[in-house]
Design a protein around this motif. Structure first.
Motif, mmCIF file in Angstrom:
data_model
loop_
_atom_site.group_PDB
_atom_site.id
_atom_site.type_symbol
_atom_site.label_atom_id
_atom_site.label_comp_id
_atom_site.label_asym_id
_atom_site.label_seq_id
_atom_site.Cartn_x
_atom_site.Cartn_y
_atom_site.Cartn_z
ATOM 1 N N GLN A 115 62.702 116.180 -24.696
ATOM 2 C CA GLN A 115 62.326 117.248 -25.786
ATOM 3 C C GLN A 115 63.413 117.900 -26.143
ATOM 4 O O GLN A 115 64.277 118.196 -25.137
ATOM 5 N N ILE A 116 63.777 118.128 -27.573
ATOM 6 C CA ILE A 116 64.933 118.533 -27.921
ATOM 7 C C ILE A 116 64.631 119.805 -28.926
ATOM 8 O O ILE A 116 63.889 119.308 -29.736
ATOM 9 N N THR A 117 65.234 120.867 -28.637
ATOM 10 C CA THR A 117 64.890 121.935 -29.633
ATOM 11 C C THR A 117 66.172 122.137 -30.710
ATOM 12 O O THR A 117 67.167 121.568 -30.439
ATOM 13 N N ALA A 123 73.480 124.452 -30.795
ATOM 14 C CA ALA A 123 74.640 124.836 -29.709
ATOM 15 C C ALA A 123 75.336 123.841 -29.294
ATOM 16 O O ALA A 123 76.613 124.113 -28.906
ATOM 17 N N TRP A 124 74.891 122.730 -28.758
ATOM 18 C CA TRP A 124 75.751 121.578 -28.028
ATOM 19 C C TRP A 124 76.426 121.001 -29.122
ATOM 20 O O TRP A 124 77.754 120.774 -28.548
ATOM 21 N N LEU A 155 73.177 117.735 -22.584
ATOM 22 C CA LEU A 155 72.013 118.319 -23.414
ATOM 23 C C LEU A 155 70.682 118.435 -22.811
ATOM 24 O O LEU A 155 69.852 119.157 -22.732
ATOM 25 N N PHE A 156 70.317 117.493 -21.836
ATOM 26 C CA PHE A 156 69.437 117.326 -21.014
ATOM 27 C C PHE A 156 69.111 117.973 -19.663
ATOM 28 O O PHE A 156 68.157 117.824 -19.051
ATOM 29 N N LYS A 157 70.078 118.788 -19.344
ATOM 30 C CA LYS A 157 70.399 119.341 -17.970
ATOM 31 C C LYS A 157 69.545 120.675 -18.023
ATOM 32 O O LYS A 157 69.313 121.309 -19.133
#
Length: 157
Positions: A115-117, A123-124, A155-157
């Motif tokens: 899931q990505i917001t 921000a990334w 990004l997924f941390k």
């Protein structure tokens, strides 16, 4: 009777040819869907089908009942975890740039879910995605960030 069969076969051939010419055209300008909304099933579907692994998209859901609005994309595709992450980032980048009220996207791959917001992705990148106005600039940004080996994992941390 022979003329009738030939005419029907000829007509069928023409119909099949015309259908092939009108099928999903990947060369279509994806930015024609800029400023779409999560509730626009047609626009979201067209965007998702034109993105990475669009041929493996087996369905999607639009979550519009309550804010924040989101999209769930379901893929039927076996690949590596790195490929899944890069595809999720790439596709999320375009969806957030084009669908103005999307706040989150869930990507369901064979046995992985990401899931990505919009907030985290912007921000990334350090950039507001809705400011992009053409596919080439957005693609260059995404590819530049994905070149770095471990950047996708951050990004997924």
């Amino acid at each position: 009777m022979g003329k009738m069969i030939k005419l029907m076969l000829f007509s069928l051939t023409i119909v099949i040819f015309l259908y092939g010419c009108n099928s999903n055209n990947k060369n279509e300008d994806i930015f024609q869907f800029k400023d779409s909304f999560v509730g626009d099933n047609s626009a979201v579907g067209n965007i998702a089908n034109q993105l990475r692994s669009g041929e493996n998209l087996k369905g999607f859901e639009l979550k519009t009942k309550e804010k924040p609005y989101g999209i769930i994309l379901n893929y039927d595709w076996l690949a590596s975890e790195q490929d899944y992450k890069e595809t999720a980032i790439y596709n999320a980048t375009f969806l957030f740039a084009l669908v103005q009220n999307a706040e989150w996207i869930t990507f369901n791959f064979d046995n992985q879910e990401y899931q990505i917001t919009k907030e985290n992705l912007q921000a990334w990148y350090g950039k507001e995605l809705s400011k992009f106005d053409n596919e080439e600039k957005l693609r260059k940004l995404t590819e530049e960030y994905l070149k770095e080996k471990n950047k996708a994992g951050e990004l997924f941390k």
